[in-house]
Design a protein around this motif. Sequence first.
Motif, PDB file in Angstrom:
ATOM      1  N   SER A 193       0.973  -1.105   0.010  1.00 16.15           N
ATOM      2  CA  SER A 193       0.073  -0.138   0.084  1.00 16.15           C
ATOM      3  C   SER A 193       0.832   1.336   0.057  1.00 16.15           C
ATOM      4  O   SER A 193       0.412   2.296  -0.179  1.00 16.15           O
ATOM      5  N   THR A 194       2.086   1.078   0.316  1.00 17.98           N
ATOM      6  CA  THR A 194       3.005   2.407   0.258  1.00 17.98           C
ATOM      7  C   THR A 194       3.905   2.453  -1.034  1.00 17.98           C
ATOM      8  O   THR A 194       4.500   3.327  -1.186  1.00 17.98           O
ATOM      9  N   TYR A 195       3.557   1.524  -1.954  1.00 19.42           N
ATOM     10  CA  TYR A 195       4.372   1.753  -3.321  1.00 19.42           C
ATOM     11  C   TYR A 195       3.759   2.866  -3.897  1.00 19.42           C
ATOM     12  O   TYR A 195       2.897   3.407  -3.811  1.00 19.42           O
ATOM     13  N   LYS A 196       4.660   3.470  -4.485  1.00 15.53           N
ATOM     14  CA  LYS A 196       4.529   4.571  -5.279  1.00 15.53           C
ATOM     15  C   LYS A 196       3.552   4.102  -6.878  1.00 15.53           C
ATOM     16  O   LYS A 196       3.737   3.017  -7.113  1.00 15.53           O
ATOM     17  N   ARG A 197       3.026   5.639  -7.398  1.00 12.64           N
ATOM     18  CA  ARG A 197       2.357   5.249  -8.665  1.00 12.64           C
ATOM     19  C   ARG A 197       3.040   6.001  -9.667  1.00 12.64           C
ATOM     20  O   ARG A 197       3.336   7.280  -9.465  1.00 12.64           O
ATOM     21  N   TYR A 198       3.455   5.267 -10.771  1.00 12.95           N
ATOM     22  CA  TYR A 198       4.134   5.966 -11.849  1.00 12.95           C
ATOM     23  C   TYR A 198       3.597   7.137 -12.361  1.00 12.95           C
ATOM     24  O   TYR A 198       4.341   8.176 -12.307  1.00 12.95           O
TER      25      TYR A 198
ATOM     26  N   LEU B 237      -0.035   0.111 -19.055  1.00 12.66           N
ATOM     27  CA  LEU B 237      -1.479  -0.157 -18.619  1.00 12.66           C
ATOM     28  C   LEU B 237      -1.142  -0.794 -17.112  1.00 12.66           C
ATOM     29  O   LEU B 237      -2.067  -0.583 -16.218  1.00 12.66           O
ATOM     30  N   ASP B 238      -0.374  -1.912 -17.021  1.00 10.29           N
ATOM     31  CA  ASP B 238      -0.099  -2.620 -15.790  1.00 10.29           C
ATOM     32  C   ASP B 238       0.556  -1.647 -14.441  1.00 10.29           C
ATOM     33  O   ASP B 238       0.286  -2.220 -13.506  1.00 10.29           O
ATOM     34  N   VAL B 239       1.037  -0.492 -14.895  1.00 12.00           N
ATOM     35  CA  VAL B 239       1.728   0.160 -13.877  1.00 12.00           C
ATOM     36  C   VAL B 239       0.718   1.485 -13.547  1.00 12.00           C
ATOM     37  O   VAL B 239       0.868   2.023 -12.521  1.00 12.00           O
ATOM     38  N   ILE B 240      -0.003   1.937 -14.503  1.00 11.29           N
ATOM     39  CA  ILE B 240      -1.222   2.769 -14.097  1.00 11.29           C
ATOM     40  C   ILE B 240      -2.384   2.631 -13.406  1.00 11.29           C
ATOM     41  O   ILE B 240      -3.162   3.290 -12.643  1.00 11.29           O
ATOM     42  N   SER B 241      -2.756   1.250 -13.516  1.00 16.90           N
ATOM     43  CA  SER B 241      -4.086   0.612 -12.928  1.00 16.90           C
ATOM     44  C   SER B 241      -3.888  -0.015 -11.873  1.00 16.90           C
ATOM     45  O   SER B 241      -2.874  -0.819 -11.382  1.00 16.90           O
ATOM     46  N   LYS B 242      -4.549   0.703 -10.626  1.00 18.52           N
ATOM     47  CA  LYS B 242      -4.640   0.052  -9.384  1.00 18.52           C
ATOM     48  C   LYS B 242      -5.270  -1.524  -9.382  1.00 18.52           C
ATOM     49  O   LYS B 242      -5.223  -2.117  -8.052  1.00 18.52           O
ATOM     50  N   ASP B 243      -6.359  -1.621 -10.345  1.00 18.58           N
ATOM     51  CA  ASP B 243      -7.349  -2.616 -10.142  1.00 18.58           C
ATOM     52  C   ASP B 243      -7.875  -3.440 -11.508  1.00 18.58           C
ATOM     53  O   ASP B 243      -7.537  -2.288 -12.590  1.00 18.58           O
ATOM     54  N   GLN B 244      -8.754  -4.185 -11.622  1.00 23.60           N
ATOM     55  CA  GLN B 244      -9.253  -4.397 -12.829  1.00 23.60           C
ATOM     56  C   GLN B 244     -10.377  -3.575 -13.513  1.00 23.60           C
ATOM     57  O   GLN B 244     -10.057  -3.194 -14.474  1.00 23.60           O
ATOM     58  N   ASP B 245     -10.908  -2.651 -12.675  1.00 25.81           N
ATOM     59  CA  ASP B 245     -11.839  -1.629 -13.244  1.00 25.81           C
ATOM     60  C   ASP B 245     -10.965  -0.397 -13.794  1.00 25.81           C
ATOM     61  O   ASP B 245     -11.104   0.185 -14.600  1.00 25.81           O
ATOM     62  N   ASP B 246      -9.864  -0.085 -13.088  1.00 25.61           N
ATOM     63  CA  ASP B 246      -9.063   0.989 -13.520  1.00 25.61           C
ATOM     64  C   ASP B 246      -8.419   0.594 -14.890  1.00 25.61           C
ATOM     65  O   ASP B 246      -8.284   1.065 -15.800  1.00 25.61           O
ATOM     66  N   TYR B 247      -7.920  -0.873 -15.100  1.00 27.31           N
ATOM     67  CA  TYR B 247      -7.357  -1.305 -16.218  1.00 27.31           C
ATOM     68  C   TYR B 247      -8.364  -0.990 -17.567  1.00 27.31           C
ATOM     69  O   TYR B 247      -7.913  -0.689 -18.449  1.00 27.31           O
ATOM     70  N   ILE B 248      -9.699  -1.432 -17.279  1.00 27.10           N
ATOM     71  CA  ILE B 248     -10.552  -1.476 -18.301  1.00 27.10           C
ATOM     72  C   ILE B 248     -10.866  -0.083 -18.529  1.00 27.10           C
ATOM     73  O   ILE B 248     -11.134   0.311 -19.772  1.00 27.10           O
TER      74      ILE B 248
END
Length: 259
Positions: free
Chosen positions: A4-9, A165-176
């Motif tokens: 949960s502390t990982y950063k987001r690109y 897509l795999d680094v900007i998406s936090k979950d399935q809904d985000d990916y779609i």
Amino acid sequence: MDPSTYKRYHIHGHDTRQWMDHYFSDTAEMVFGEDVLVFPIKCLIKAFAAGKIKGDILLDISHGSVIHHLYSACECFKDIIVLKVDDRCIMELKRWVDKRTGAFHWGHAAKLHVDIEGKSNLLEDKDVKVRSSIQHVVKCDLEKENMTEPIVLPPADCIISVLLLDVISKDQDDYIRYLRKFSRLLKPGGHFILIEGLGITYYTVGKEKFHAFNHDEDFTRKALEREGFIIDECNIHKRTAVSDLVDYKAMIFIVAHKT
């Protein structure tokens, strides 16, 4: 480290040069060459050689400032428009395009292309062709309805997305949701080329860990089909690299077209 502390690109950004040094350079310490360079380059050469993926405009929506995937693409499209989420990526890419001192060295990727194609005599032409094909580098905001506002892009004949897509998406809904936004930039009948990691939860840049969305081949296929794509080709390459910098299990290469 707590995930949960990982950063987001696309929110926090990272040193794009350090990221490329870790995962795309030609140094002895870079162990990912077979997975992130050789595998996709072979797939791209084969896909473009078939002659069905071509047109006027190619959109590149990829992670960082990588250009290795454009060595084949530039032969099939008049103009390449590159979208980037952060200013550092834009600066790094323009440094290479403008042949400025200190630009990242992509000579090893160009050599891979010509060696695999059996056209080693054309090595010097590769960089020239890619540089001349990149017509615009545009900053985008992934959360806006029109990601390139106020610029309205013409519909693309093809989109390539590498490791984004795999680094900007936090979950399935985000990916779609993001996949749907990318799809809107593509002409009906246009092609979508996706290169990403499977089974990945994090990657490291320097001393910082960044989030990645853990998904598998089945999810990726269904997400594309749900958004109106027909998959033309799908190749899986199991991980060969030994490193704790990133935890992907395999790489996936997909070519699909929009119905």
